[in-house]
Design a protein around this motif. Structure first.
Motif, PDB file in Angstrom:
ATOM      1  N   TRP A   1      76.321  29.118  15.679  1.00 43.19           N
ATOM      2  CA  TRP A   1      75.022  28.447  15.690  1.00 43.19           C
ATOM      3  C   TRP A   1      74.246  28.738  14.410  1.00 43.19           C
ATOM      4  O   TRP A   1      74.303  29.844  13.875  1.00 43.19           O
ATOM      5  CB  TRP A   1      74.181  28.963  16.850  1.00 43.19           C
ATOM      6  CG  TRP A   1      74.588  28.488  18.196  1.00 43.19           C
ATOM      7  CD1 TRP A   1      75.615  28.954  18.966  1.00 43.19           C
ATOM      8  CD2 TRP A   1      73.966  27.457  18.964  1.00 43.19           C
ATOM      9  NE1 TRP A   1      75.664  28.285  20.142  1.00 43.19           N
ATOM     10  CE2 TRP A   1      74.658  27.358  20.179  1.00 43.19           C
ATOM     11  CE3 TRP A   1      72.877  26.614  18.734  1.00 43.19           C
ATOM     12  CZ2 TRP A   1      74.306  26.440  21.162  1.00 43.19           C
ATOM     13  CZ3 TRP A   1      72.529  25.704  19.716  1.00 43.19           C
ATOM     14  CH2 TRP A   1      73.246  25.621  20.912  1.00 43.19           C
TER      15      TRP A   1
ATOM     16  N   SER B   1      65.307  31.232  21.630  1.00 44.27           N
ATOM     17  CA  SER B   1      66.655  31.124  21.049  1.00 44.27           C
ATOM     18  C   SER B   1      67.340  32.489  21.014  1.00 44.27           C
ATOM     19  O   SER B   1      68.557  32.581  21.207  1.00 44.27           O
ATOM     20  CB  SER B   1      66.613  30.490  19.659  1.00 44.27           C
ATOM     21  OG  SER B   1      65.874  31.272  18.754  1.00 44.27           O
TER      22      SER B   1
ATOM     23  N   LEU C   1      70.782  32.599  23.106  1.00 49.71           N
ATOM     24  CA  LEU C   1      71.981  32.728  22.261  1.00 49.71           C
ATOM     25  C   LEU C   1      72.430  34.178  22.100  1.00 49.71           C
ATOM     26  O   LEU C   1      73.181  34.495  21.193  1.00 49.71           O
ATOM     27  CB  LEU C   1      71.701  32.105  20.888  1.00 49.71           C
ATOM     28  CG  LEU C   1      71.362  30.612  20.894  1.00 49.71           C
ATOM     29  CD1 LEU C   1      71.031  30.136  19.479  1.00 49.71           C
ATOM     30  CD2 LEU C   1      72.498  29.795  21.494  1.00 49.71           C
TER      31      LEU C   1
ATOM     32  N   GLU D   1      76.087  34.611  21.582  1.00 54.01           N
ATOM     33  CA  GLU D   1      76.676  33.674  20.623  1.00 54.01           C
ATOM     34  C   GLU D   1      76.609  34.258  19.207  1.00 54.01           C
ATOM     35  O   GLU D   1      75.794  35.135  18.932  1.00 54.01           O
ATOM     36  CB  GLU D   1      75.913  32.341  20.642  1.00 54.01           C
ATOM     37  CG  GLU D   1      75.901  31.626  21.976  1.00 54.01           C
ATOM     38  CD  GLU D   1      77.196  30.897  22.269  1.00 54.01           C
ATOM     39  OE1 GLU D   1      77.870  30.446  21.318  1.00 54.01           O
ATOM     40  OE2 GLU D   1      77.538  30.782  23.464  1.00 54.01           O
TER      41      GLU D   1
ATOM     42  N   VAL E   1      75.230  33.715  15.750  1.00 52.72           N
ATOM     43  CA  VAL E   1      74.080  32.936  15.279  1.00 52.72           C
ATOM     44  C   VAL E   1      73.692  33.374  13.870  1.00 52.72           C
ATOM     45  O   VAL E   1      73.674  34.564  13.556  1.00 52.72           O
ATOM     46  CB  VAL E   1      72.848  33.132  16.203  1.00 52.72           C
ATOM     47  CG1 VAL E   1      71.681  32.271  15.727  1.00 52.72           C
ATOM     48  CG2 VAL E   1      73.193  32.823  17.646  1.00 52.72           C
TER      49      VAL E   1
END
Length: 155
Positions: free
Chosen positions: A30, A38, A42, A45, A47
């Motif tokens: 991302w 966010s 996330l 994730e 990022v």
């Protein structure tokens, strides 16, 4: 397939999250803005936090171009997918010139014309998805996705 998901915060981030049926089964990275939501959504994730604001802010455009150079070269995505907005442009430009497939999903709020980000990216996109058939008729590369089912099929 490895996908680079690029979007700003707010509605663009929400739309990208709604496309989870597409990206969930793929390796992904991302790029978005660092906000409290966010960070939470996330947390599991990979990022990279982009610079904000992007609208007509030349220093952040240059910072995001440097970020795009770093992220695209390190991550080597097969596809760069964006739901907008300005943060997408440096990633789409760089991705295009490095031979990476690029796709942009225009906001449902854009009925009569493309957003500035989509207009800037348009010549370099492999795919442009819009929500209105009238808008698709104005841009030869655009494909209208008029329902959630079609959006799921496209992505």
């Amino acid at each position: 397939m490895k996908i680079l998901l690029v979007c700003s915060a707010g509605g663009h981030f929400k739309v990208m999250r709604e496309l989870e049926h597409f990206w969930a089964s793929h390796e992904r990275v991302w790029v978005t803005f660092e906000t409290s939501s966010s960070q939470i959504l996330l947390k599991d994730e990979t990022v990279f936090w982009a610079w904000s604001p992007t609208n007509r802010h030349l220093p952040n455009l240059m910072r995001n171009l440097c970020l795009a150079w770093k992220v695209v070269r390190e991550e080597k995505p097969d596809l760069i997918l964006s739901t907008g907005a300005g943060v997408a442009v440096p990633f789409i430009v760089l991705g295009h010139f490095l031979g990476i497939k690029t796709a942009f999903v225009e906001s449902i709020t854009r009925v009569d014309d493309l957003s500035l980000s989509a207009r800037l990216a348009y010549p370099l996109l492999d795919a442009l998805y819009v929500c209105w058939p009238e808008l698709a008729a104005k841009y030869p590369k655009a494909e209208a996705i008029t329902s959630r089912t079609q959006a799921q099929e496209v992505t």
